[in-house]
Design an enzyme around this catalytic site. Structure first.
Site, PDB file in Angstrom:
ATOM      1  N   ASP A  43       0.827  -1.211   0.000  1.00  0.00           N
ATOM      2  CA  ASP A  43       0.000   0.000   0.000  1.00  0.00           C
ATOM      3  C   ASP A  43       0.860   1.260   0.000  1.00  0.00           C
ATOM      4  O   ASP A  43       1.995   1.260   0.459  1.00  0.00           O
ATOM      5  CB  ASP A  43      -0.902   0.022   1.235  1.00  0.00           C
ATOM      6  N   GLU A  44       0.272   2.307  -0.490  1.00  0.00           N
ATOM      7  CA  GLU A  44       0.799   3.671  -0.327  1.00  0.00           C
ATOM      8  C   GLU A  44       2.298   3.801  -0.587  1.00  0.00           C
ATOM      9  O   GLU A  44       2.989   4.490   0.144  1.00  0.00           O
ATOM     10  CB  GLU A  44       0.506   4.173   1.091  1.00  0.00           C
TER      11      GLU A  44
END
Ligand code: TNX
Length: 493
Positions: free
Chosen positions: A303-304
């Protein structure tokens, strides 16, 4: 000692079918026997005896000999993880085909006993169980909860306590978020500085040995297993890696160690995508973790990764994903990773606030299975209201009804019921430092997420759920659980 038995109409999650038998109750006595007609029920039966011991003071005998005045664990013709539970005036019978089914029946039986059953000391209570026939099985195989032990560290005993709280709602997967910018939380023998350096910090100013040894981790895995729960370890990559990069210079593209990070920003770190050492590191981690993780999954985050260019991100996943498979595990990743592969083996965990994601939909069409964790529904770290002291609100404020009132089977465009592996409620801990903080954020939204993962759509009804939830509070009070008294729920404690 004239308490009436609890109502069989107050269970959470709601079973598939509940048929009360009026005027019949079974009363537990010191002579009640736990009878094992199937070896598959060995652990669930032991767990039941353990749960009953402190509050009843009864050390119930577990035997394979048939007996009257018994709680009988037997085989049956039930669905995977399902069970049948019959309570009559003369005894209790549980039928299931798998240990998971027997564990789930034990969770139900606990909620049919007076709330005081959850006490840690002996209670002067008549242990009456209402007459009922229950037929039950889960809607989805994955009912998960994630605990972030990186932003704030939680000790093994504190994690065990959370495991116990989860098991009461038939949660069967505990996802542990074990590495992030602020900390590395599991001993890796071939890379000891990960914990010697990366395991010393968390969000804020506290420092300490904030990690689990491999022995402690194995003990946690076993504790969870003895409650019907599979542990999913997560090592987040190629972003959320500052703790590793502060531990070893060679994990940085400029070969310079990063400073430890104790703030709550996300998305700034990235492993060195084009260095072979990065993949040697990842392979060592995956090999060591796979060896001490009996469950089928290994979560690689993904993620991210906001400072990793798309091409690099894809290059990274193309090398990292096969390593998980090489060590016999199925990869799970946050949904960003799914754009990098057409392989339908890895499982995708959706966390966004939208109800459409073309990459996830395309993957689902190919056959990929999806775990649903929409942030504006089941992120347990969101504030309940603007006034909630703990929590974040980047995904909005999330009241109990928001957590409950959605349908996993039709939520994400292009992701039909049969591609949904289940529902998982993540608890990120930027603002949560103590077990009481965890409880406040998880209760009562965790039971809502658990019910969405378990109960048939046909039973979905907010008013009925709120009533059943309100009744559960009596149990939470006995356990000392610090729950949020949402004004949406008619609390009965
Ligand atoms: C987003 S969504 C994160 C976490 C944060 C969380 C806080 C996702 C997979 N990652 O790094 O802790 O928000 O709510």
């Amino acid at each position: 000692m004239t308490e009436t038995a609890p109502s069989p109409q107050e269970l959470v999650p709601q079973p598939v079918q509940v048929h009360p038998i009026p005027n019949a109750t079974f009363t537990l006595t010191p002579d009640t026997k736990i009878v094992l007609a199937t070896e598959a029920a060995h652990h669930p039966a032991a767990r039941l005896a353990e749960v009953l011991r402190p509050s009843t003071g009864y050390d119930l005998e577990i035997t394979t000999e048939p007996s009257s005045n018994a709680i009988l664990f037997d085989t049956g013709e039930t669905a995977e993880e399902g069970y049948e539970l019959d309570v009559t005036a003369t005894g209790v019978t549980i039928r299931a085909t798998t240990p998971a089914g027997h564990f789930n029946a034990v969770a139900t039986l606990r909620q049919l006993l007076p709330p005081e059953v959850e006490a840690k000391s002996e209670q002067p209570v008549e242990w009456r169980i209402p007459g009922v026939r229950i037929e039950d099985h889960p809607r989805y195989p994955h009912r998960g909860a994630m605990l972030d032990v990186t932003r704030h560290f939680f000790t093994p005993d504190q994690v065990k306590n959370y495991i116990d709280q989860l098991a009461a709602f038939k949660i069967n997967h505990l996802h542990l978020h074990l590495s992030d910018d602020q900390g590395w939380r599991l001993e890796i023998k071939s890379w000891p500085q990960l914990t010697n350096i990366g395991g010393r910090t968390e969000v804020g100013t506290r420092t300490g040995d904030f990690f689990y040894t491999q022995a402690e981790y194995k003990d946690l895995v076993e504790y969870a297993r003895a409650r019907g729960m599979t542990v999913i370890p997560e090592f987040d990559m190629p972003g959320h890696t500052n703790a590793a990069q502060s531990s070893y210079a060679n994990l940085n593209a400029d070969n310079t160690r990063r400073d430890p990070y104790t703030g709550i920003e996300v998305g700034f770190s990235s492993l060195a995508i084009h260095e072979d050492i990065t993949y040697e590191f990842i392979e060592d981690v995956i090999r060591e973790v796979a060896a001490i993780t009996p469950g089928p999954y290994l979560h690689i985050g993904g993620d991210e990764a906001l400072t990793t260019p798309d091409a690099d991100y894809e290059a990274f996943m193309t090398r990292a994903l096969p390593l998980v498979e090489k060590y016999g595990k199925t990869a799970i990743g946050w949904h960003e990773f799914i754009k990098t592969t057409t392989d339908t083996g890895p499982v995708v965990q959706f966390w966004n606030q939208t109800t459409a994601d073309e990459n996830v939909a395309a993957a689902a069409k190919r056959g990929t299975r999806v775990i649903l964790s929409p942030a504006n529904r089941v992120y347990l770290d969101m504030k309940y209201t603007e006034d909630t002291e703990l929590g974040l609100k980047w995904a909005g404020v999330v009241e109990v009804r928001d957590s409950y009132d959605w349908d996993p089977g039709s939520y994400l465009e292009g992701v039909p019921e049969d591609r949904v592996l289940g529902v998982e409620a993540p608890l990120w801990t930027e603002t949560a430092e103590t077990p009481a903080d965890l409880e406040f954020l998880a209760f009562p939204r965790l039971p809502a997420a658990a019910e969405l993962g378990w109960s048939p759509r046909a039973t979905h009804d907010w008013d009925d759920f709120a009533r059943r939830l309100g009744a559960q509070a009596r149990r939470w009070k006995v356990q000392g659980i610090n729950y949020y008294r949402s004004p949406q729920v008619p609390w009965q404690d």
